[in-house]
Write a protein that holds these residues in place. Structure first.
Motif, short mmCIF file in Angstrom:
data_model
loop_
_atom_site.label_atom_id
_atom_site.label_comp_id
_atom_site.label_asym_id
_atom_site.label_seq_id
_atom_site.Cartn_x
_atom_site.Cartn_y
_atom_site.Cartn_z
N UNK A 144 7.11 5.81 -5.37
CA UNK A 144 7.62 7.02 -6.02
C UNK A 144 8.02 6.65 -7.44
N UNK A 145 8.37 7.65 -8.24
CA UNK A 145 8.99 7.35 -9.52
C UNK A 145 10.23 6.48 -9.25
N UNK A 146 10.65 5.71 -10.24
CA UNK A 146 11.81 4.84 -10.06
C UNK A 146 13.05 5.61 -9.65
N UNK B 73 19.23 18.15 -11.19
CA UNK B 73 18.52 17.07 -10.49
C UNK B 73 18.05 15.98 -11.44
N UNK B 74 18.08 16.25 -12.70
CA UNK B 74 17.78 15.20 -13.67
C UNK B 74 18.85 14.11 -13.65
N UNK C 178 16.01 -0.18 -16.10
CA UNK C 178 16.64 -1.14 -15.20
C UNK C 178 16.20 -0.90 -13.76
N UNK D 78 13.55 0.47 -12.75
CA UNK D 78 12.11 0.29 -12.54
C UNK D 78 11.78 -1.15 -12.17
N UNK E 257 10.63 1.13 -6.85
CA UNK E 257 11.18 2.39 -6.35
C UNK E 257 11.98 2.12 -5.09
N UNK E 258 12.88 3.03 -4.73
CA UNK E 258 13.59 2.85 -3.46
C UNK E 258 12.59 3.08 -2.31
N UNK F 211 7.67 12.38 -16.03
CA UNK F 211 8.37 11.78 -14.89
C UNK F 211 7.52 10.71 -14.22
N UNK F 212 6.58 10.11 -14.94
CA UNK F 212 5.70 9.17 -14.28
C UNK F 212 6.22 7.76 -14.42
N UNK F 213 6.33 7.14 -13.29
CA UNK F 213 6.74 5.74 -13.23
C UNK F 213 5.69 4.87 -13.89
N UNK G 99 6.11 1.30 -14.37
CA UNK G 99 6.25 -0.14 -14.08
C UNK G 99 6.47 -0.97 -15.32
N UNK G 100 7.29 -0.48 -16.19
CA UNK G 100 7.67 -1.18 -17.42
C UNK G 100 6.55 -1.93 -18.12
N UNK H 67 16.50 -10.77 -18.26
CA UNK H 67 17.76 -10.28 -17.71
C UNK H 67 18.67 -11.45 -17.32
N UNK I 66 5.19 2.04 -0.82
CA UNK I 66 6.40 2.83 -0.64
C UNK I 66 7.35 2.27 0.41
N UNK J 231 8.16 -0.79 0.76
CA UNK J 231 8.93 -1.91 0.20
C UNK J 231 9.11 -3.04 1.22
#
Lengths: 465, 465
Positions: free
Chosen positions: A86-88, A113-114, A305, A307, A311-312, B1-3, B5-6, B160, B283, B285
């Motif tokens: 998903x999105x981060x 929701x933002x 951070x 990302x 994603x969860x 809103x697109x992820x 991945x940095x 980091x 997804x 993980x």
């Protein structure tokens, strides 16, 4: 091989072949509901199963409302699969559901929701926010105010980030209430050697089980406003309030009611989770945080951070969605859902009461009311001779107490020193999660042990030096 | 809103209402198989659904081998529920299955499940190991050797943690092979200003798609042994090898074959994940790491560190279990499983070839063979005038190239500068994940774009200064 949540619970590796004077270990050390026998909420698991194996959407044995939830979640996933990243920040439609839930919970206070970020349990959100906030060296190092006793995630994260931990003590004589004067004291003292930047509150409290009054929350927010502190409100036990005369107030709602001068300025992050409440779904690692008044550039940094962990877990996001979007009264699953939820919360309320009452019958134990969350944190009197003995063994007196308890009765609790306590006082944390029957056995054994322990170490002499 | 991945993929927010000269965005920027249309492996999802909603264990529509897997996993969970926390290292029986899998993969090289840690995707393991290893200030700061081009998780984590990033360049002229002389050069240069402590290898390569030879792995391990470096081998693409004349060799197996002097001393952590391979379950993980030759006290610290995130998502652990413990030939799900797995890997192999071949027909593009993983990382010629223009716009030339490509064709790739490349060279990373049909469209459009781009910026004059 037993996970102990870095609190120092001594039960690791127990019950493995050695001979003990007990027949079973009773664990009351971790807030891990399902491990203690609580059954999953059927509707939640139906939705997760449908999302995991969408062929089941054709099965007549799943109710329509569960299917509708699953379809909607899958629509929000890339390729309609839980297996996509998903999105981060999490799946859009789930973040939207969270915002709607918060608006309803807070009686119409607007939620955008933002500002919602789904997380890998609440811990992920808490650590991410702290990571983003703390900085500096020497006297300009960021200070983070935390309650004592605290949930050790906070001290661990603060230490790892090399920030300064600022302790404010909860008032044990006043049902573990937060004392605003103590906040001022801690703040002023800390200002001498660091830059206080954050205040953390856990409400309902872990390990202390108190539910904060609206007045107290307002005081904290006013203080944060005056001192320009970022407020982190850990509200993962928001559904776990047992005293009929108390209710949960979210920090955000109180902030709103204090007026736009507060609501539009105080930086706030609040945290929720799938792990507690009535669902107890720890293993899914679901959670969310809502942030308020974050600078847009700070928000961009936060997403960056987040990302790093991509994603969860998406199944945890799905579980979170069910918690914020449960069956409605007109839907087919409502009755069963409501019955299961009430059964869990009703049993917890009963066990909260039994625990407090029984502990307070034991000489040398004093337990505040378990108003919320899942824990009692009673104060225990440890005789001076036992304190001496523990010191000579190089361990804290409450650790020695909990070890002895485990060895003699099979009961596993966590020493208060894992959470912090006022110097010279001793406590343990116990969950109220065992079944009522088992809990009663536990409390009886604990009483017998404590009385025996007091006798053993009682002495009219001063302890030897 | 697109992820993104940095990596700096420019496709965020595209395809949302504005007018564009294309009808659809074709995304080839992220290794996100299901989002690109790959279907989940049925058996894996059956097991996860059974674990999520155990009532399905009574359903005749699920095969017996899936039920057997689910029952075993649930036996390993507290209260037989996915909703319990697992131990921080993961569910015991899944760690045991991982160890058995590794022994089989490595033709009998022993694997001890005590060395297996389940993780939240591979990233969690990689960051945890780095966190544990790096320390120091000034000239004694830990240095971490990483390939260039690299997967940006490494540079982000190193930055980091305030460690020193030591670049060693892969040899583009030799199919992105790792050049042992370049390792020595990078190491010697870095020794002047930091303490090199870790070497990271990604095999098969991301973003470069090479598969390392056994000889090369042996050279790296010998080097690590000589210089006392901790080896981190990122092997998440171990099932993604397409060239029929190449095979995956694990660093651990090669270390074993080098003899006990190596196998009993070199510190190694290798990483795997549910996200890649043939399952593509990002997804969930899920992931694991295996560590070798870690001091017992270091292992204790690692567990402590991992316990901050409590446990990896248990449904991701279940998904990992299926990948290491798939249906056997005599089991009812074998045929379908094998068919699905072969279809995914066969299609990827075909697309790897189509991608390389087509790209190499374009003047000004040179693509190494996509031997493994899921990416091509071709070198693109960018005319000096275009380079000048990009610089005047304050962006890297390959970023300008990718932005123009997106605006004109709807194709989303990632500029090479997000991964690192030799000064003055330009690349992009594209996945081979779109369907074959869509991939061919993508490659044709890309060719037309590139030729047009070259023409537009072609000039006999020197670029203006």
């Amino acid at each position: 091989k037993q996970h102990d949540h870095y609190t120092g619970a001594p039960c690791a590796g127990y019950n493995k072949g050695q001979k003990h004077p007990f027949t079973e270990v009773i664990k009351a050390n971790i807030g891990d509901s399902h491990a203690m026998g609580q059954k999953p909420i059927t509707f939640l698991r139906q939705v997760v199963a449908l999302c995991s194996f969408p062929e089941l959407l054709n099965s007549p044995s799943f109710p329509e409302d569960a299917k509708q939830r699953a379809r909607r979640i899958l629509q929000g996933c890339g390729g309609q699969s839980l297996g996509s990243y998903s999105a981060s920040q999490g799946v859009d439609c789930i973040r939207q559901d969270v915002a709607v839930y918060i608006e309803q919970r807070d009686k119409g206070v607007p939620a955008d929701w933002d500002n919602i970020y789904l997380t890998t349990g609440a811990s992920d959100g808490i650590v991410s926010i702290l990571k983003m906030l703390v900085s500096g060296q020497g006297r300009s190092r960021s200070g983070v105010m935390i309650p004592i006793p605290q949930y050790p995630l906070y001290s661990a994260a603060i230490s790892e980030l090399e920030a300064v931990q600022i302790n404010y003590y909860l008032d044990e004589d006043n049902c573990w209430a937060l004392d605003i004067n103590e906040l001022h004291r801690a703040y002023q003292a800390a200002k001498e050697h660091c830059h206080p930047r954050v205040i953390c509150i856990i409400n309902p409290g872990n390990p202390t089980g108190q539910v904060q009054s609206r007045k107290c929350i307002e005081d904290v927010l006013h203080f944060a406003y005056e001192e320009n502190l970022f407020v982190m409100s850990d509200e993962v036990y928001q559904d776990n309030v047992y005293s009929p005369d108390l209710q949960f107030h979210s920090f955000k709602k109180v902030l709103y009611e204090m007026g736009p001068e507060y609501f539009n300025t105080v930086e706030l992050a609040s945290f929720h989770s799938t792990s507690k409440g009535y669902s107890g779904e720890c293993g899914f690692r679901g959670g969310y945080m809502e942030v308020l008044n974050l600078d847009l550039e700070v928000k961009a940094q936060l997403v960056k951070l987040l990302s790093v962990r991509l994603c969860p877990p998406v199944s945890g996001q799905a579980a979170m969605d069910v918690i914020v979007n449960p069956p409605l009264p007109h839907e087919p699953s409502y009755l069963q859902f409501h019955k299961e939820k009430s059964a869990v919360l009703g049993a917890l309320a009963e066990k909260a009461q039994v625990t407090e009452q029984t502990l307070n019958t034991v000489p040398g134990i004093k337990c505040n009311p378990v108003q919320g969350a899942m824990y009692a944190f009673p104060r225990i009197f440890i005789p001076p001779r036992a304190v001496e003995e523990a010191k000579s063994l190089g361990m804290s007196p409450d650790m020695m107490y909990c070890l002895r308890l485990l060895e003699e009765t099979g009961i596993c609790l966590v020493p208060g020193s894992g959470f912090g306590q006022r110097e010279g006082t001793y406590h343990f944390r116990m969950t109220i999660l065992p079944t009522t029957e088992k809990l009663k056995v536990l409390l009886e054994k604990l009483r017998d042990f404590h009385i025996k322990f007091l006798k053993e170490y009682a002495s009219l002499e001063e302890p030897k030096r």
